[in-house]
Design a protein around this motif. Structure first.
Motif, PDB file in Angstrom:
ATOM      1  N   THR A 110       0.830  -1.206   0.000  1.00  0.00           N
ATOM      2  CA  THR A 110       0.000   0.000   0.000  1.00  0.00           C
ATOM      3  C   THR A 110       0.865   1.255   0.000  1.00  0.00           C
ATOM      4  OG1 THR A 110      -1.758  -1.165   1.180  1.00  0.00           O
ATOM      5  CG2 THR A 110      -1.796   1.237   1.249  1.00  0.00           C
ATOM      6  N   ALA A 111       1.909   1.253   0.810  1.00  0.00           N
ATOM      7  CA  ALA A 111       2.798   2.414   0.876  1.00  0.00           C
ATOM      8  C   ALA A 111       3.473   2.654  -0.473  1.00  0.00           C
ATOM      9  CB  ALA A 111       3.839   2.220   1.968  1.00  0.00           C
ATOM     10  N   PHE A 112       3.879   1.588  -1.149  1.00  0.00           N
ATOM     11  CA  PHE A 112       4.527   1.742  -2.454  1.00  0.00           C
ATOM     12  C   PHE A 112       3.552   2.312  -3.473  1.00  0.00           C
ATOM     13  CE2 PHE A 112       5.499   0.080  -6.692  1.00  0.00           C
ATOM     14  CZ  PHE A 112       6.758   0.614  -6.878  1.00  0.00           C
ATOM     15  N   ARG A 113       2.330   1.792  -3.540  1.00  0.00           N
ATOM     16  CA  ARG A 113       1.354   2.315  -4.496  1.00  0.00           C
ATOM     17  C   ARG A 113       1.075   3.786  -4.234  1.00  0.00           C
ATOM     18  NH1 ARG A 113      -1.188  -2.593  -3.331  1.00  0.00           N
ATOM     19  NH2 ARG A 113      -2.741  -1.568  -2.019  1.00  0.00           N
ATOM     20  N   ASP A 114       0.929   4.141  -2.976  1.00  0.00           N
ATOM     21  CA  ASP A 114       0.661   5.539  -2.639  1.00  0.00           C
ATOM     22  C   ASP A 114       1.811   6.434  -3.081  1.00  0.00           C
ATOM     23  OD1 ASP A 114      -1.728   4.744  -1.523  1.00  0.00           O
ATOM     24  OD2 ASP A 114      -1.035   4.884   0.558  1.00  0.00           O
ATOM     25  N   ALA A 115       3.026   5.971  -2.903  1.00  0.00           N
ATOM     26  CA  ALA A 115       4.196   6.776  -3.258  1.00  0.00           C
ATOM     27  C   ALA A 115       4.350   6.917  -4.777  1.00  0.00           C
ATOM     28  CB  ALA A 115       5.460   6.169  -2.658  1.00  0.00           C
ATOM     29  N   MET A 116       3.866   5.946  -5.547  1.00  0.00           N
ATOM     30  CA  MET A 116       4.018   5.992  -6.996  1.00  0.00           C
ATOM     31  C   MET A 116       3.099   7.015  -7.656  1.00  0.00           C
ATOM     32  SD  MET A 116       6.404   4.025  -8.225  1.00  0.00           S
ATOM     33  CE  MET A 116       5.913   3.721  -9.921  1.00  0.00           C
TER      34      MET A 116
ATOM     35  N   GLN B 175      -2.128  -7.138  -5.565  1.00  0.00           N
ATOM     36  CA  GLN B 175      -2.101  -5.968  -4.694  1.00  0.00           C
ATOM     37  C   GLN B 175      -1.359  -6.220  -3.377  1.00  0.00           C
ATOM     38  OE1 GLN B 175      -5.067  -7.001  -6.327  1.00  0.00           O
ATOM     39  NE2 GLN B 175      -4.517  -5.527  -7.928  1.00  0.00           N
ATOM     40  N   ASP B 176      -1.130  -7.484  -3.052  1.00  0.00           N
ATOM     41  CA  ASP B 176      -0.347  -7.815  -1.856  1.00  0.00           C
ATOM     42  C   ASP B 176       1.152  -7.652  -2.085  1.00  0.00           C
ATOM     43  OD1 ASP B 176      -2.628  -8.681  -0.314  1.00  0.00           O
ATOM     44  OD2 ASP B 176      -2.634 -10.512  -1.500  1.00  0.00           O
ATOM     45  N   TRP B 177       1.569  -7.451  -3.336  1.00  0.00           N
ATOM     46  CA  TRP B 177       2.981  -7.545  -3.681  1.00  0.00           C
ATOM     47  C   TRP B 177       3.502  -6.324  -4.439  1.00  0.00           C
ATOM     48  CZ3 TRP B 177       4.964 -11.683  -1.345  1.00  0.00           C
ATOM     49  CH2 TRP B 177       4.085 -12.729  -1.029  1.00  0.00           C
ATOM     50  N   SER B 178       2.744  -5.242  -4.460  1.00  0.00           N
ATOM     51  CA  SER B 178       3.135  -4.070  -5.250  1.00  0.00           C
ATOM     52  C   SER B 178       4.557  -3.617  -4.955  1.00  0.00           C
ATOM     53  CB  SER B 178       2.175  -2.910  -4.977  1.00  0.00           C
ATOM     54  OG  SER B 178       0.836  -3.270  -5.174  1.00  0.00           O
ATOM     55  N   HIS B 179       4.958  -3.690  -3.684  1.00  0.00           N
ATOM     56  CA  HIS B 179       6.280  -3.197  -3.285  1.00  0.00           C
ATOM     57  C   HIS B 179       7.428  -3.941  -3.950  1.00  0.00           C
ATOM     58  CE1 HIS B 179       5.124  -6.502  -0.686  1.00  0.00           C
ATOM     59  NE2 HIS B 179       6.364  -6.646  -0.269  1.00  0.00           N
ATOM     60  N   LEU B 180       7.163  -5.162  -4.451  1.00  0.00           N
ATOM     61  CA  LEU B 180       8.229  -5.904  -5.117  1.00  0.00           C
ATOM     62  C   LEU B 180       8.599  -5.280  -6.463  1.00  0.00           C
ATOM     63  CD1 LEU B 180       7.318  -9.625  -4.353  1.00  0.00           C
ATOM     64  CD2 LEU B 180       8.763  -8.044  -3.046  1.00  0.00           C
ATOM     65  N   ALA B 181       7.814  -4.317  -6.916  1.00  0.00           N
ATOM     66  CA  ALA B 181       8.162  -3.589  -8.140  1.00  0.00           C
ATOM     67  C   ALA B 181       9.232  -2.537  -7.901  1.00  0.00           C
ATOM     68  CB  ALA B 181       6.912  -2.925  -8.716  1.00  0.00           C
ATOM     69  N   ALA B 182       9.519  -2.213  -6.649  1.00  0.00           N
ATOM     70  CA  ALA B 182      10.350  -1.042  -6.338  1.00  0.00           C
ATOM     71  C   ALA B 182      11.736  -1.117  -6.964  1.00  0.00           C
ATOM     72  CB  ALA B 182      10.463  -0.874  -4.822  1.00  0.00           C
ATOM     73  N   GLY B 183      12.390  -2.258  -6.856  1.00  0.00           N
ATOM     74  CA  GLY B 183      13.757  -2.354  -7.345  1.00  0.00           C
ATOM     75  C   GLY B 183      13.845  -2.188  -8.848  1.00  0.00           C
ATOM     76  N   ALA B 184      12.996  -2.865  -9.588  1.00  0.00           N
ATOM     77  CA  ALA B 184      13.044  -2.777 -11.048  1.00  0.00           C
ATOM     78  C   ALA B 184      12.638  -1.393 -11.533  1.00  0.00           C
ATOM     79  CB  ALA B 184      12.149  -3.849 -11.669  1.00  0.00           C
ATOM     80  N   VAL B 185      11.638  -0.791 -10.908  1.00  0.00           N
ATOM     81  CA  VAL B 185      11.242   0.573 -11.288  1.00  0.00           C
ATOM     82  C   VAL B 185      12.416   1.533 -11.088  1.00  0.00           C
ATOM     83  CG1 VAL B 185       9.767   2.526 -10.627  1.00  0.00           C
ATOM     84  CG2 VAL B 185       8.766   0.260 -10.975  1.00  0.00           C
ATOM     85  N   ALA B 186      13.127   1.389  -9.978  1.00  0.00           N
ATOM     86  CA  ALA B 186      14.285   2.243  -9.721  1.00  0.00           C
ATOM     87  C   ALA B 186      15.393   2.020 -10.747  1.00  0.00           C
ATOM     88  CB  ALA B 186      14.817   1.996  -8.309  1.00  0.00           C
TER      89      ALA B 186
END
Length: 261
Positions: free
Chosen positions: A29-35, A80-91
């Motif tokens: 949830t925190a990752f989606r909000d930050a995006m 939606q339980d795993w959105s934060h796992l996108a963080a590394g590749a997006v970066a």
């Protein structure tokens, strides 16, 4: 109790295992909000409400697209339980797509495989450049199945640079002897047909990744696939089934270096 139930039970054998789902939801949830506007949520690829995907874009033109398929024994959880796992590749400058799928017992595992193939095609049609596929547990099974001959159209398959089944279920026959098969409703023929270990070895880069502290059954499943396909096989020291995917959040992790180059 069916003979293999405990062999494939993870949470009970992980310290504080019951707390992980709440952590995943919080971090996702925190990752989606930050995006913000760089998150496109609930995009459809099929008629079912669960046939949707979330898409996360990098700040600049994407280098390619990583498609991550979640696990949950084909019976639970959602992207939606795993959105934060996108963080590394997006970066790292990659677009990341996380597809959902209908769950057993409403559908069979073979139907889920077809849904993911459809999702990959739709995602490929919205993006340009190379594709990388990764999946965890049951999701590892599903991305491995995408390597089967004819599973993806030739133009889409040609864009797939690397496939990483993480702690995958590669031979489904042992699951016939679990209570979960009440939901799967598999027989021996169905289990064999959906087992990546019986597919021809793909002509593309594959790395099977598994945690060194996982249940012996998952270490076996990873090894069986790596041996059958004669592909890369990485055992992450000290990682268990719930934290083995955490390096996907880290842009410079060895996991992402291997997956995205």
């Amino acid at each position: 109790m069916p003979v293999n139930d405990d062999a494939y039970a993870n949470g009970a054998h992980i310290p504080d295992g019951a707390s992980f789902p709440d952590r995943w939801v919080r971090d996702a949830t925190a990752f989606r909000d930050a995006m913000g506007a760089r998150a496109q949520l609930g995009l459809r690829y099929g008629p079912s409400p669960r046939q949707n995907f979330d898409l996360f874009e990098p700040e600049r033109t994407a280098k390619g697209t990583l498609i991550f398929v979640h696990g949950g024994f084909w019976r639970m959880l959602s992207p939606q339980d795993w959105s934060h796992l996108a963080a590394g590749a997006v970066a790292r400058g990659w677009t990341v797509a996380l597809p959902g799928y209908e769950l057993c017992p409403d559908v069979r595992i073979a139907g889920i495989t077809q849904s993911i193939a459809q999702a990959v095609q739709v995602i490929a049609g919205r993006t340009t450049g190379p594709l990388a596929l990764a999946g965890h547990s049951a999701g590892g099974h599903l991305v491995a199945r995408m390597c089967a001959n004819g599973m993806l159209p030739a133009d889409v398959a040609a864009r797939v640079r690397h496939v990483m089944p993480i702690s995958p279920l590669s031979d489904l026959e042992p699951l016939l002897l679990t209570a979960m098969n009440d939901d799967f409703q598999m027989d021996a023929g169905m289990a064999r047909a959906e087992s990546p270990v019986y597919q021809p070895a793909p002509e593309r880069d594959v790395t099977v990744w598994v945690g060194g502290a996982e249940r012996p059954a998952f270490l076996d499943q990873a090894r069986w696939l790596a041996e059958a396909w004669r592909c890369g096989h990485h055992i992450a020291a000290g990682k268990h089934h719930f934290d083995v995917v955490d390096p996907l959040t880290e842009p410079d992790s060895a996991m992402l270096q291997r997956l995205l180059g």
